[in-house]
Design a protein around this motif. Structure first.
Motif, PDB file in Angstrom:
ATOM      1  N   GLY A   1       4.414   4.221 -11.148  1.00  0.00           N
ATOM      2  CA  GLY A   1       3.350   5.151 -11.508  1.00  0.00           C
ATOM      3  C   GLY A   1       2.131   4.981 -10.617  1.00  0.00           C
ATOM      4  N   GLU A   2       0.966   4.882 -11.242  1.00  0.00           N
ATOM      5  CA  GLU A   2      -0.287   4.773 -10.486  1.00  0.00           C
ATOM      6  C   GLU A   2      -0.359   3.496  -9.657  1.00  0.00           C
ATOM      7  OE1 GLU A   2      -3.646   5.320 -13.043  1.00  0.00           O
ATOM      8  OE2 GLU A   2      -2.805   7.157 -13.909  1.00  0.00           O
ATOM      9  N   ASP A   3       0.363   2.460 -10.054  1.00  0.00           N
ATOM     10  CA  ASP A   3       0.349   1.203  -9.313  1.00  0.00           C
ATOM     11  C   ASP A   3       1.094   1.296  -7.977  1.00  0.00           C
ATOM     12  OD1 ASP A   3      -1.135  -0.077 -11.262  1.00  0.00           O
ATOM     13  OD2 ASP A   3       0.636  -0.862 -12.298  1.00  0.00           O
ATOM     14  N   PHE A   4       1.902   2.341  -7.806  1.00  0.00           N
ATOM     15  CA  PHE A   4       2.664   2.472  -6.564  1.00  0.00           C
ATOM     16  C   PHE A   4       1.733   2.531  -5.360  1.00  0.00           C
ATOM     17  CE2 PHE A   4       4.601   4.910  -3.129  1.00  0.00           C
ATOM     18  CZ  PHE A   4       5.747   4.164  -2.901  1.00  0.00           C
ATOM     19  N   SER A   5       0.637   3.270  -5.467  1.00  0.00           N
ATOM     20  CA  SER A   5      -0.285   3.395  -4.334  1.00  0.00           C
ATOM     21  C   SER A   5      -0.809   2.029  -3.900  1.00  0.00           C
ATOM     22  CB  SER A   5      -1.454   4.308  -4.688  1.00  0.00           C
ATOM     23  OG  SER A   5      -0.989   5.624  -4.865  1.00  0.00           O
ATOM     24  N   MET A   6      -1.184   1.211  -4.863  1.00  0.00           N
ATOM     25  CA  MET A   6      -1.688  -0.118  -4.542  1.00  0.00           C
ATOM     26  C   MET A   6      -0.593  -0.969  -3.884  1.00  0.00           C
ATOM     27  SD  MET A   6      -3.184  -3.112  -7.020  1.00  0.00           S
ATOM     28  CE  MET A   6      -1.580  -3.327  -7.774  1.00  0.00           C
ATOM     29  N   LEU A   7       0.595  -0.929  -4.451  1.00  0.00           N
ATOM     30  CA  LEU A   7       1.705  -1.691  -3.886  1.00  0.00           C
ATOM     31  C   LEU A   7       2.052  -1.206  -2.478  1.00  0.00           C
ATOM     32  CD1 LEU A   7       3.958  -1.884  -7.056  1.00  0.00           C
ATOM     33  CD2 LEU A   7       2.655  -3.750  -6.025  1.00  0.00           C
ATOM     34  N   ALA A   8       2.053   0.105  -2.307  1.00  0.00           N
ATOM     35  CA  ALA A   8       2.365   0.673  -0.998  1.00  0.00           C
ATOM     36  C   ALA A   8       1.322   0.274   0.034  1.00  0.00           C
ATOM     37  CB  ALA A   8       2.478   2.192  -1.102  1.00  0.00           C
ATOM     38  N   GLU A   9       0.049   0.300  -0.344  1.00  0.00           N
ATOM     39  CA  GLU A   9      -1.021  -0.111   0.571  1.00  0.00           C
ATOM     40  C   GLU A   9      -0.867  -1.577   0.959  1.00  0.00           C
ATOM     41  OE1 GLU A   9      -3.206   1.656   2.144  1.00  0.00           O
ATOM     42  OE2 GLU A   9      -3.190   3.551   1.035  1.00  0.00           O
ATOM     43  N   LEU A  10      -0.544  -2.422   0.003  1.00  0.00           N
ATOM     44  CA  LEU A  10      -0.311  -3.841   0.299  1.00  0.00           C
ATOM     45  C   LEU A  10       0.867  -4.017   1.249  1.00  0.00           C
ATOM     46  CD1 LEU A  10      -0.846  -5.460  -3.222  1.00  0.00           C
ATOM     47  CD2 LEU A  10      -2.290  -5.759  -1.196  1.00  0.00           C
ATOM     48  N   TYR A  11       1.929  -3.266   0.995  1.00  0.00           N
ATOM     49  CA  TYR A  11       3.116  -3.338   1.851  1.00  0.00           C
ATOM     50  C   TYR A  11       2.764  -2.912   3.278  1.00  0.00           C
ATOM     51  CZ  TYR A  11       7.815  -2.430   3.632  1.00  0.00           C
ATOM     52  OH  TYR A  11       8.957  -2.426   4.390  1.00  0.00           O
ATOM     53  N   LEU A  12       2.008  -1.817   3.398  1.00  0.00           N
ATOM     54  CA  LEU A  12       1.630  -1.308   4.721  1.00  0.00           C
ATOM     55  C   LEU A  12       0.673  -2.258   5.434  1.00  0.00           C
ATOM     56  CD1 LEU A  12       1.164   2.492   3.966  1.00  0.00           C
ATOM     57  CD2 LEU A  12       3.108   1.377   5.107  1.00  0.00           C
TER      58      LEU A  12
END
Length: 118
Positions: free
Chosen positions: A23-34
């Motif tokens: 959900g909304e946490d995906f953006s944070m996880l994706a930014e960390l991954y990137l």
């Protein structure tokens, strides 16, 4: 284990599914991954250039785990293959494997950035 062509990576990812799961946490996880993955790829390249198979295996393991977590199982599998080869001392394919990982990551990065902007 067969190597997956970089062009096939984007068709085999699970990013959409992971976005739904987190959900909304995906953006944070994706930014960390990137933010983290390019550092790991650079460390992997450095270890490979220095012939440090143990360090290359550790970094490949770490990159593979984060790739699996974000929804990129094909890239994770490539990292696992590189990790296993390093642990077994089979370094003859290391340069090609690293190039494949970098290409696959670039495809994923483009897709993730597109998802984050949507």
């Amino acid at each position: 284990m067969t190597m997956v062509a970089a062009a096939d990576i984007s068709s085999q990812d699970e990013l959409e599914s992971m976005r739904e799961t987190f959900g909304e946490d995906f953006s944070m996880l994706a930014e960390l991954y990137l933010a983290d993955s390019p550092k790991r790829i650079a460390a992997l390249r450095e270890a490979a250039a220095g012939g440090d198979a143990a360090q290359a295996a550790r970094v490949a393991h770490s990159l593979g785990g984060s790739s699996a977590s974000i929804g990129a199982p094909a890239l994770a599998a490539q990292c696992l293959a590189l990790e296993q080869d390093c642990r077994n001392g089979a370094l003859d394919k290391l340069s090609q494997q690293l190039q494949n990982i970098e290409t696959a990551y670039k495809h994923l990065e483009t897709k993730i950035r597109g998802m984050l902007q949507a």
